[in-house]
Scaffold this active site. Structure first.
Site: not given
Ligand code: NAP
Length: 275
Positions: A47, A105
């Site tokens: 990241y 990861h």
């Molecule tokens: P997510 O949490 O499912 O969705 C994030 C998106 O939703 C962002 O665009 C955010 O925008 C928006 N959002 C969040 N809360 C909201 C709300 N209450 N209302 C409206 N929009 C909202 O997706 P993600 O970031 O992919 O997954 C979460 C975490 O999982 C990552 O940050 C990472 O730490 C981890 N991850 C790990 C892997 C892996 O390979 N191990 C892969 C993917 C993700 P804003 O930020 O603009 O609010």
């Protein structure tokens, strides 16, 4: 907030994701999330924000012992010497002597899995990682890790939300009592305006995002880690802890497609069937 304690973890169930947050915005987002009550922060070497996460944690003033921090080694760094170097760099950037959970990861097609896991185990023995685990492993890779190498996999992280279910993977980890860290719990934003979740949300005076997270939170040992840079959304997502779903809600969520994977890079392993 409920704390997941299986396998020696002490992991607050609702975490805070930091993928695609960087620079000063990342430090501010982490500081904001911690001030609102998040105590579980998810980052990763790839990241490129561990220094900012570390700065946010330091600025929060919350003692290190009250926080659960997960980071991950990138899949090009799984050879023992590279893995050790990655861990040292992560600890330095995070400004800490240990991480609570250290994950591989992604698997890599050319990795020496036993050697990588044995190095992870050594890092745990040395106290640099309280617990170790893996992310994005399919059942075959988990089986090799747990049953052949004997690695003490404390938790697994994979994509899990109301639009994606991986039954074989769920069954495998459930049978072994391994907690799940559910990434992209809002399906990267696809669930935040979803009409079916919006309908359920109206009934509970909640929001679709809260319903999506509540659905994961009510499942035992499932830790969703939503990401938001915006304080009001971080707060909104924490509000999922107050939502109690009923059987009609669960049945409505069950009718949604369960094969909508959001994260699948070219180097991903052969995924187990969805449905
Ligand atoms: P997510 O949490 O499912 O969705 C994030 C998106 O939703 C962002 O665009 C955010 O925008 C928006 N959002 C969040 N809360 C909201 C709300 N209450 N209302 C409206 N929009 C909202 O997706 P993600 O970031 O992919 O997954 C979460 C975490 O999982 C990552 O940050 C990472 O730490 C981890 N991850 C790990 C892997 C892996 O390979 N191990 C892969 C993917 C993700 P804003 O930020 O603009 O609010």
């Amino acid at each position: 907030m409920h704390i997941i304690t299986a396998n020696g973890l002490h992991m607050p169930q609702l975490g805070f994701g930091t993928w695609r947050i960087s620079g000063p915005e990342c430090q501010a987002a982490v500081e904001s999330a911690i001030s609102l009550g998040y105590r579980h922060i998810d980052t990763g070497q790839m990241y490129g924000n561990e220094a900012e996460v570390g700065a946010g944690v330091a600025a929060s003033g919350v003692p290190r012992t009250e926080l659960h921090i997960t980071t991950k080694v990138w899949n090009q760094n799984l050879a023992p010497d590279r893995l050790r170097a990655a861990m040292a760099a992560s600890l330095e950037m995070l400004r800490t002597d240990y991480v609570d959970l250290y994950l591989i990861h992604w698997p890599s097609p050319d990795m020496d899995l036993p050697a990588a896991l044995e190095t992870m185990m050594a890092l745990q023995q040395e106290g640099k990682a309280r617990r170790i685990g893996v992310a994005n492993f399919n059942v075959a890779l988990l089986r090799r890790s747990i049953e052949e190498v004997g690695a003490p996999i404390a938790a697994v992280q994979f994509e899990y939300h109301a639009l994606l279910r991986q039954p074989a993977l769920l069954r495998y980890v459930r049978e072994r009592g391994v907690p799940i860290i559910a990434y992209s719990p809002l399906a990267k934003g696809q669930l935040v305006n979803h009409p079916v979740l919006a309908e359920i949300a109206r009934k509970h005076h909640a929001t679709p995002s809260q319903i999506a997270l509540a659905w994961l939170l009510e499942q035992e040992d499932v830790a969703p880690i939503p990401k938001s840079v915006r304080r009001e959304r971080q707060q909104e997502n924490l509000g999922a802890l107050d939502v109690v779903l009923d059987n009609a809600d669960r049945a409505a969520i069950e009718t949604l497609p369960k094969d909508r994977r959001c994260v699948s890079p070219g180097f991903a392993p052969a995924w187990d069937p969805t449905g």
